[in-house]
Write a protein that holds these residues in place. Sequence first.
Motif, PDB file in Angstrom:
ATOM      1  N   GLY A   4     -38.274 -20.348  45.205  1.00 26.10           N
ATOM      2  CA  GLY A   4     -37.749 -21.669  45.494  1.00 26.10           C
ATOM      3  C   GLY A   4     -37.537 -22.544  44.271  1.00 26.10           C
ATOM      4  O   GLY A   4     -38.128 -23.610  44.200  1.00 26.10           O
ATOM      5  N   PRO A   5     -36.697 -22.174  43.284  1.00 24.46           N
ATOM      6  CA  PRO A   5     -36.016 -20.888  43.173  1.00 24.46           C
ATOM      7  C   PRO A   5     -36.885 -19.840  42.486  1.00 24.46           C
ATOM      8  O   PRO A   5     -37.948 -20.137  41.944  1.00 24.46           O
ATOM      9  CB  PRO A   5     -34.797 -21.219  42.315  1.00 24.46           C
ATOM     10  N   TYR A   6     -36.395 -18.619  42.492  1.00 23.70           N
ATOM     11  CA  TYR A   6     -37.053 -17.455  41.903  1.00 23.70           C
ATOM     12  C   TYR A   6     -37.117 -17.574  40.381  1.00 23.70           C
ATOM     13  O   TYR A   6     -36.174 -18.049  39.744  1.00 23.70           O
ATOM     14  CB  TYR A   6     -36.243 -16.224  42.305  1.00 23.70           C
ATOM     15  N   THR A   7     -38.249 -17.173  39.810  1.00 28.22           N
ATOM     16  CA  THR A   7     -38.396 -17.100  38.361  1.00 28.22           C
ATOM     17  C   THR A   7     -38.022 -15.692  37.911  1.00 28.22           C
ATOM     18  O   THR A   7     -38.629 -14.707  38.355  1.00 28.22           O
ATOM     19  CB  THR A   7     -39.841 -17.417  37.934  1.00 28.22           C
ATOM     20  N   TRP A   8     -37.011 -15.590  37.048  1.00 25.09           N
ATOM     21  CA  TRP A   8     -36.498 -14.282  36.638  1.00 25.09           C
ATOM     22  C   TRP A   8     -37.556 -13.475  35.904  1.00 25.09           C
ATOM     23  O   TRP A   8     -38.305 -14.003  35.076  1.00 25.09           O
ATOM     24  CB  TRP A   8     -35.264 -14.462  35.760  1.00 25.09           C
ATOM     25  N   GLN A   9     -37.612 -12.160  36.227  1.00 25.01           N
ATOM     26  CA  GLN A   9     -38.617 -11.253  35.684  1.00 25.01           C
ATOM     27  C   GLN A   9     -37.974 -10.251  34.714  1.00 25.01           C
ATOM     28  O   GLN A   9     -36.749 -10.133  34.631  1.00 25.01           O
ATOM     29  CB  GLN A   9     -39.310 -10.502  36.826  1.00 25.01           C
ATOM     30  N   ASP A  10     -38.820  -9.537  33.990  1.00 28.65           N
ATOM     31  CA  ASP A  10     -38.329  -8.583  32.988  1.00 28.65           C
ATOM     32  C   ASP A  10     -37.361  -7.564  33.588  1.00 28.65           C
ATOM     33  O   ASP A  10     -36.367  -7.190  32.955  1.00 28.65           O
ATOM     34  CB  ASP A  10     -39.508  -7.842  32.340  1.00 28.65           C
ATOM     35  N   ASP A  11     -37.630  -7.128  34.818  1.00 29.49           N
ATOM     36  CA  ASP A  11     -36.784  -6.120  35.451  1.00 29.49           C
ATOM     37  C   ASP A  11     -35.396  -6.646  35.822  1.00 29.49           C
ATOM     38  O   ASP A  11     -34.519  -5.869  36.201  1.00 29.49           O
ATOM     39  CB  ASP A  11     -37.461  -5.577  36.720  1.00 29.49           C
ATOM     40  N   ASP A  12     -35.197  -7.949  35.707  1.00 30.38           N
ATOM     41  CA  ASP A  12     -33.913  -8.552  36.089  1.00 30.38           C
ATOM     42  C   ASP A  12     -32.943  -8.651  34.918  1.00 30.38           C
ATOM     43  O   ASP A  12     -31.851  -9.213  35.068  1.00 30.38           O
ATOM     44  CB  ASP A  12     -34.148  -9.962  36.653  1.00 30.38           C
ATOM     45  N   TYR A  13     -33.312  -8.110  33.776  1.00 29.63           N
ATOM     46  CA  TYR A  13     -32.484  -8.262  32.575  1.00 29.63           C
ATOM     47  C   TYR A  13     -31.049  -7.792  32.806  1.00 29.63           C
ATOM     48  O   TYR A  13     -30.089  -8.523  32.514  1.00 29.63           O
ATOM     49  CB  TYR A  13     -33.115  -7.495  31.405  1.00 29.63           C
ATOM     50  N   ASP A  14     -30.876  -6.595  33.344  1.00 27.92           N
ATOM     51  CA  ASP A  14     -29.524  -6.055  33.544  1.00 27.92           C
ATOM     52  C   ASP A  14     -28.718  -6.926  34.501  1.00 27.92           C
ATOM     53  O   ASP A  14     -27.517  -7.162  34.292  1.00 27.92           O
ATOM     54  CB  ASP A  14     -29.586  -4.624  34.075  1.00 27.92           C
ATOM     55  N   GLU A  15     -29.370  -7.403  35.553  1.00 31.58           N
ATOM     56  CA  GLU A  15     -28.679  -8.264  36.516  1.00 31.58           C
ATOM     57  C   GLU A  15     -28.179  -9.536  35.849  1.00 31.58           C
ATOM     58  O   GLU A  15     -27.063 -10.009  36.124  1.00 31.58           O
ATOM     59  CB  GLU A  15     -29.621  -8.611  37.672  1.00 31.58           C
ATOM     60  N   LEU A  16     -28.979 -10.087  34.957  1.00 31.98           N
ATOM     61  CA  LEU A  16     -28.609 -11.329  34.285  1.00 31.98           C
ATOM     62  C   LEU A  16     -27.480 -11.124  33.281  1.00 31.98           C
ATOM     63  O   LEU A  16     -26.506 -11.886  33.260  1.00 31.98           O
ATOM     64  CB  LEU A  16     -29.838 -11.929  33.593  1.00 31.98           C
ATOM     65  N   VAL A  17     -27.588 -10.103  32.445  1.00 33.87           N
ATOM     66  CA  VAL A  17     -26.578  -9.918  31.394  1.00 33.87           C
ATOM     67  C   VAL A  17     -25.241  -9.455  31.969  1.00 33.87           C
ATOM     68  O   VAL A  17     -24.193  -9.632  31.333  1.00 33.87           O
ATOM     69  CB  VAL A  17     -27.053  -8.937  30.301  1.00 33.87           C
ATOM     70  N   ASN A  18     -25.262  -8.879  33.154  1.00 33.38           N
ATOM     71  CA  ASN A  18     -24.010  -8.432  33.776  1.00 33.38           C
ATOM     72  C   ASN A  18     -23.407  -9.485  34.708  1.00 33.38           C
ATOM     73  O   ASN A  18     -22.379  -9.244  35.342  1.00 33.38           O
ATOM     74  CB  ASN A  18     -24.251  -7.137  34.560  1.00 33.38           C
TER      75      ASN A  18
END
Length: 291
Positions: free
Chosen positions: A248-262
């Motif tokens: 609320g909202p979500y805090t981005w995690q290490d595993d989300d790197y690819d999702e963010l850069v793409n």
Amino acid sequence: MQHAYCIIAHSYPQQLWHLIGLLDDDRNDIYIHIDQKVDIQLFTPPNCNYRSNVKFIDKRVKVYWGHYSQIVCELNLLEAVIASGKEYSYIHLISGVDMPLKPQDDIHDFCDKHMGEEFIQFDNSDFNICDLKEKTEYPYYWGRYKRLNGLYSRTVGRVMFRISRMVVKGLRLRSHYDFDLHKGSNWFSITGGLAHWLVNNRKSILNAFKHVWCPDEMMVQTFVLLSPFAGNISPSGNLRKIDWERGGPYTWQDDDYDELVNSDAMFARKFSMRQTPELIKKLTKDLTKCH
């Protein structure tokens, strides 16, 4: 073209200055609102020279979640931008725990190609239509007291808040508006022209939303459609990557790197230098290697 970044912050000074470093550019000026409940001395600038003009605005307020103090804060930032006398092609409102996902060259190029468009997010889902009604049908009182520090103060505040809700609903003291209300994310990238128009209509905006719950989710969405800029709203939304499904909202995690850069988004929220410093380091490396 010049851009202005308006940052709302209340904690994590180190992370704020890291963000400012990522936004630092000859073409940017940075305006910062520090919650008046916080000692501003904690945000002493690091000993370095910035290419951007970095300014802490003087007109600070105590900001409470869900309260109309949030839109007072946003309007104070826009007023500071307008009062500078500079002409900005775009003004970006972000949080102190956000990060850009693209280098400044890309952000400026994108805005140049879409010059005149207003990047504002609207949410017309069934859930948000119901949520909009709940937050606006009856006036809200005592909302700022729901999250006070101290168990006693917070408890009393919540009790008074609930009593006020029962009273206004029991007496059917409905709110009345002469225009349609709309809802979405409060973070935006808007033209200098729309920013001027909002500041010029400050009194009407505050009167409309003084007793609304979470008015920051409605201010720009509602008033842009009453403005001469209504036809300039971009289909791209507000250019932000925000995940409300996982938080609320979500805090981005290490595993989300690819999702963010793409992602095609220009910015994302939110990040935690304490929880995921490696993610921030990796994203920072990507952004700074483009300089």
